[in-house]
Design a protein around this motif. Structure first.
Motif, mmCIF file in Angstrom:
data_model
loop_
_atom_site.group_PDB
_atom_site.id
_atom_site.type_symbol
_atom_site.label_atom_id
_atom_site.label_comp_id
_atom_site.label_asym_id
_atom_site.label_seq_id
_atom_site.Cartn_x
_atom_site.Cartn_y
_atom_site.Cartn_z
ATOM 1 N N ARG A 89 0.928 -1.050 0.218
ATOM 2 C CA ARG A 89 -0.061 -0.267 -0.125
ATOM 3 C C ARG A 89 0.831 1.353 -0.080
ATOM 4 O O ARG A 89 2.088 1.328 0.325
ATOM 5 C CB ARG A 89 -0.781 -0.057 1.339
ATOM 6 N N LEU A 90 0.499 2.281 -0.458
ATOM 7 C CA LEU A 90 1.108 3.672 -0.620
ATOM 8 C C LEU A 90 1.425 4.071 0.880
ATOM 9 O O LEU A 90 2.449 4.673 1.152
ATOM 10 C CB LEU A 90 0.484 4.649 -1.505
ATOM 11 N N ALA A 91 0.474 3.812 1.835
ATOM 12 C CA ALA A 91 0.278 4.240 3.134
ATOM 13 C C ALA A 91 1.791 3.435 4.023
ATOM 14 O O ALA A 91 2.007 3.968 4.902
ATOM 15 C CB ALA A 91 -0.671 3.618 3.933
ATOM 16 N N TYR A 92 2.199 2.540 3.458
ATOM 17 C CA TYR A 92 3.323 1.688 3.976
ATOM 18 C C TYR A 92 4.734 2.693 3.642
ATOM 19 O O TYR A 92 5.713 2.042 4.201
ATOM 20 C CB TYR A 92 3.588 0.466 3.425
ATOM 21 N N VAL A 93 4.688 3.276 2.509
ATOM 22 C CA VAL A 93 5.898 4.276 2.179
ATOM 23 C C VAL A 93 5.937 5.306 3.102
ATOM 24 O O VAL A 93 5.194 6.476 3.127
ATOM 25 C CB VAL A 93 5.591 4.730 0.863
ATOM 26 N N THR A 94 6.891 4.975 4.290
ATOM 27 C CA THR A 94 6.925 5.989 5.318
ATOM 28 C C THR A 94 8.404 6.451 5.614
ATOM 29 O O THR A 94 8.369 7.672 5.735
ATOM 30 C CB THR A 94 6.521 5.367 6.739
ATOM 31 N N SER A 95 9.253 5.685 5.112
ATOM 32 C CA SER A 95 10.835 6.312 5.554
ATOM 33 C C SER A 95 11.233 7.005 4.012
ATOM 34 O O SER A 95 10.854 6.775 2.912
ATOM 35 C CB SER A 95 11.706 5.065 5.789
ATOM 36 N N VAL A 96 12.348 7.741 4.389
ATOM 37 C CA VAL A 96 13.077 8.255 3.300
ATOM 38 C C VAL A 96 13.343 7.547 2.202
ATOM 39 O O VAL A 96 13.239 7.593 0.894
ATOM 40 C CB VAL A 96 14.386 9.397 3.621
#
Length: 115
Positions: free
Chosen positions: A72-79
């Motif tokens: 999910r795009l929501a899992y893209v959290t870190s740099v």
């Protein structure tokens, strides 16, 4: 994590998609080769529609790349996650342009004198 460990993880992540990458590379080479045989020059032909279409394909990756990887795009959290996603989007845009630009040349039927 060692470099070998990272490469092993990358190999296992890409292994199911090797056939898709090979088919895409074959299609890209075929379209580029055919267009060059018919007079296409990458810097001598302009097609704004191919540019816009490539950008649209690249931006569409925000929706389907996470679906394709069962994420999910929501899992893209870190740099690092964002850099990887942006790299994938840029790569997708470049590959789409490398396919759509000569394809538009072939479909428009331009001769070498009018390119």
């Amino acid at each position: 994590m060692t470099v070998t460990g990272a490469l092993t993880i990358l190999w296992y992540a890409l292994a199911p998609f090797l056939w898709l990458m090979a088919a895409g590379a074959a299609l890209l080479v075929a379209v580029q080769g055919l267009a060059h045989l018919r007079g296409y020059r990458i810097l001598g032909y302009r097609c704004p529609a191919a540019n816009l279409a490539a950008i649209a394909v690249g931006l569409s990756g925000l929706w389907w790349i996470p679906l394709f990887t069962q994420s999910r795009l929501a899992y893209v959290t870190s740099v690092f996650d964002w850099v990887a996603l942006l790299g994938a989007l840029i790569g997708l845009t470049v590959i789409a342009w490398l396919l759509l630009h000569p394809l538009s040349y072939l479909l428009r039927g331009k001769s070498p004198r009018h390119a």
